[in-house]
Motif scaffolding. Structure first.
Motif, PDB file in Angstrom:
ATOM      1  N   ILE A   1     -31.848  25.381  -8.404  1.00 14.85           N
ATOM      2  CA  ILE A   1     -31.662  25.399  -7.542  1.00 14.85           C
ATOM      3  C   ILE A   1     -31.872  24.144  -6.126  1.00 14.85           C
TER       4      ILE A   1
ATOM      5  N   GLN B   1     -29.685  21.007  -5.219  1.00 13.90           N
ATOM      6  CA  GLN B   1     -29.055  20.676  -3.885  1.00 13.90           C
ATOM      7  C   GLN B   1     -29.425  18.693  -4.045  1.00 13.90           C
TER       8      GLN B   1
ATOM      9  N   TRP C   1     -22.284  24.217   2.649  1.00 12.71           N
ATOM     10  CA  TRP C   1     -23.327  24.539   1.884  1.00 12.71           C
ATOM     11  C   TRP C   1     -23.272  25.409   0.795  1.00 12.71           C
ATOM     12  N   GLY C   2     -23.525  26.202   2.062  1.00  8.98           N
ATOM     13  CA  GLY C   2     -22.981  27.978   1.649  1.00  8.98           C
ATOM     14  C   GLY C   2     -22.422  28.320   0.082  1.00  8.98           C
ATOM     15  N   GLY C   3     -21.379  27.446  -0.214  1.00 11.46           N
ATOM     16  CA  GLY C   3     -20.327  28.001  -1.076  1.00 11.46           C
ATOM     17  C   GLY C   3     -20.956  26.707  -2.073  1.00 11.46           C
ATOM     18  N   THR C   4     -21.096  25.520  -2.071  1.00 10.06           N
ATOM     19  CA  THR C   4     -21.754  25.005  -3.328  1.00 10.06           C
ATOM     20  C   THR C   4     -23.360  25.872  -3.561  1.00 10.06           C
ATOM     21  N   MET C   5     -23.930  26.275  -2.927  1.00  8.68           N
ATOM     22  CA  MET C   5     -24.917  26.988  -2.962  1.00  8.68           C
ATOM     23  C   MET C   5     -24.869  28.206  -3.854  1.00  8.68           C
ATOM     24  N   LEU C   6     -23.081  29.094  -3.442  1.00 11.56           N
ATOM     25  CA  LEU C   6     -23.084  30.178  -4.228  1.00 11.56           C
ATOM     26  C   LEU C   6     -22.402  29.790  -5.608  1.00 11.56           C
ATOM     27  N   ILE C   7     -21.979  28.216  -6.130  1.00  8.17           N
ATOM     28  CA  ILE C   7     -21.775  27.360  -7.169  1.00  8.17           C
ATOM     29  C   ILE C   7     -22.698  27.300  -8.023  1.00  8.17           C
TER      30      ILE C   7
ATOM     31  N   VAL D   1     -26.465  28.897  -7.626  1.00  2.00           N
ATOM     32  CA  VAL D   1     -25.827  29.789  -8.323  1.00  2.00           C
ATOM     33  C   VAL D   1     -25.674  30.702  -9.382  1.00  2.00           C
ATOM     34  N   GLY D   2     -24.050  30.700  -9.589  1.00  2.04           N
ATOM     35  CA  GLY D   2     -22.872  31.261 -10.613  1.00  2.04           C
ATOM     36  C   GLY D   2     -23.256  30.895 -11.705  1.00  2.04           C
ATOM     37  N   SER D   3     -23.751  29.100 -11.984  1.00  2.00           N
ATOM     38  CA  SER D   3     -23.475  28.155 -12.851  1.00  2.00           C
ATOM     39  C   SER D   3     -25.301  28.630 -13.187  1.00  2.00           C
TER      40      SER D   3
END
Length: 537
Positions: A142, A146, A502-508, A510-512
């Motif tokens: 993570i 970032q 920022w939230g969306g890219t963090m979810l991406i 985590v998904g990756s």
């Protein structure tokens, strides 16, 4: 060149179990056959990494690199409008001092960690070293995710600012010029392609260039400052140190914190030298020294320029509504009362913004290369290649340039959409600093004996203070960076989309991690043949 060894952890110790750095590590020398490995390669070996890049940066060239990457006094001018809108002159002055102190404590914390483990990966590598075994892979990923995103967003932002400053000068010099967004995109392309030229064909000259640009950075500062102070009409101290503005519609206190984004952006990229660690001689001492020197030098010049321009600002409303899109160009024009003079002063800022883009591309590509080296990205085997003749990560440089070219297309459709992508800069950077600082603080408080400091250290008390203050400062700044600059009459164009992005890219991310990269990213890879050298096999 593809790395010869993608070793698994089974062949050697995990990175966090190794003696990751010691103040005495430079006193001995490892031997491989009859060849002696220098201090930098020894420290790399202790981290389980092979030396792949050419070390050609010294202290002065890296100081130039750090200062011109941050370009604090120049960057302050380019985003001046946000601080004037929320906080006004007084908010800018006290907000600058608050952010300078905050950044100083953050950079000091980073300097201490890079002395322990001077690798291009920086924050994600340290997170893995300090985190508990149960969650270190995820936390490291993570942090690295970032960091990669923030550097790519910063690269696009720097190229965009360079291109749009050129457009602003066209508006100033040619009143009939028809401002078009696609013009800005083409100018962005020219800036990023020039940066690519310096990072590839002219890469051997980059240390010399960065040393020379440091001179331009300092001389240009005095050229602009003296001209401004001498020719411009001066305001009074009340209008600089007392006058608050809350044109964004917030109350006085909230407006102050929302306006901090101007100063925060001016110091962005403070960790750039860290990601060049594997190309710096005596990195465990030179990198911390260059980090601290750059934050001190840039901070001083930035504050001096801020005070000067606030005293010489003239009509604030005219500056905010300038058709050039940049208040500093209008302030220069009001000061010298000459289009040619304002253009010459603005050209100094423009040239340093272009050189900053060159430095940002270097740091962004190294960060991407390092993370790919440890299988942290899709296509890692391709991105992590090093060209054998030049010893440059040409593939990560190319991918970084392509990403910026694609992001530039967004500006043609909507500048607001492009700015939303660029807004990842602040949240991504600050987010990547948080976990390693927090984990190091935990170790200092509860397991101090487990820390193996490098040759550059803050000491226990000062180190704890810097960690605590830096983390509190990050929490405050990151929270208010998600606020829109104007509260009233919000539209899709004026809304701050950074929280969503920022939230969306963090979810991406985590998904990756749990999807495509599941089982592939297991923290920094330890190369077994290098570990054999450390153990004397």
């Amino acid at each position: 060149m593809m790395r010869d060894t993608f070793a698994t952890k089974s062949g050697g110790k995990l990175a966090s179990e190794m003696h990751y750095s010691s103040g005495s590590s430079s006193e001995g020398a490892l031997h491989h056959g009859d060849e002696s490995v220098n201090r930098d390669e020894e420290e790399m070996a202790r981290l389980g990494k092979r030396q792949e890049l050419r070390r050609n940066f010294g202290f002065m060239s890296m100081l130039g690199f750090s200062c011109t990457l941050m370009i604090t006094w120049e960057g302050l001018l380019t985003v001046f409008v946000y601080g004037l809108t929320d906080g006004g002159p007084a908010g800018l002055v006290y907000g600058y001092l608050f952010c300078w102190l905050g950044y100083f404590t953050v950079v000091a914390s980073l300097a201490e960690m890079v002395s322990m483990a001077p690798t291009a990966g920086g924050q994600y590598h340290w997170t893995f070293l300090f985190a508990p075994k149960s969650c270190r892979n995820f936390l490291s990923f993570i942090t690295g995710w970032q960091s990669v995103l923030s550097w790519q967003a910063c690269l696009a932002s720097a190229a965009y600012l360079g291109g749009t400053i050129i457009q602003g000068l066209l508006v100033l010099n040619y009143p009939t010029y028809n401002f078009q967004r696609w013009h800005g995109t083409l100018l962005l392309y020219s800036v990023i392609l020039l940066a690519m030229l310096f990072n590839t064909y002219l890469a051997k000259q980059l240390p010399t260039v960065e040393g020379a640009v440091l001179i331009v950075h300092i001389v240009g500062f005095f050229g602009v400052l003296i001209t401004l102070v001498y020719l411009a009409p001066h305001g009074n101290a009340h209008d600089v140190f007392v006058l608050y503005l809350n044109n964004g519609g917030y109350d006085k206190g909230t407006s102050f914190f929302v306006g901090l984004i101007t100063t925060v952006f001016a110091f962005i990229g403070a960790d750039g030298a860290i990601h060049m660690s594997e190309e710096i001689k005596n990195a465990s001492t030179v990198v911390p020294q260059s980090l601290m020197a750059s934050i001190g030098l840039n901070g001083t010049m930035g504050f001096s320029m801020l005070i000067a321009i606030l005293f010489c600002i003239g009509d604030i409303d005219n500056a905010l509504s300038s058709s050039t899109g940049f208040p500093f160009i209008e302030i220069f024009h009001q000061a010298v009362k000459s289009t040619g003079g304002a253009t010459a002063m603005s050209a100094i800022v423009l040239s340093l913004m272009i050189f900053a883009t060159i430095a940002v591309l270097a740091a962004a590509s190294r960060m991407m290369w390092a993370f790919a080296r440890d299988n942290g990205l899709p296509g890692s085997r391709f991105i992590s290649r090093v060209e054998p003749r030049t010893k440059l990560p040409l593939y990560s440089i190319a991918v970084s340039v392509i990403i910026t070219l694609l992001l530039g297309l967004i500006n043609i459709g909507s500048s607001a959409a492009f700015n939303a992508v660029a807004s990842l800069v602040v949240s991504g950077y600050l987010g990547s600093y948080t976990l390693p600082m927090l984990l190091l603080l935990y170790k200092k408080l509860f397991h101090p004996a487990s820390i193996h400091y490098g040759p550059w250290t803050l000491g226990r008390r000062l180190g704890i203070f810097c960690n605590v203050f830096g983390l509190v400062w990050i929490a405050i700044v990151m929270t208010f960076s998600f606020f829109p600059s104007v509260r009233t009459d919000l539209t899709p164009q004026t809304m701050n989309w950074s929280c969503l992005l920022w939230g969306g890219t963090m979810l991406i991310g985590v998904g990756s991690y749990f999807g495509h990269l599941r089982g592939r990213y297991n923290g920094p890879i330890v190369e077994t043949d290098i570990m054999d050298q450390v153990r004397g096999v």
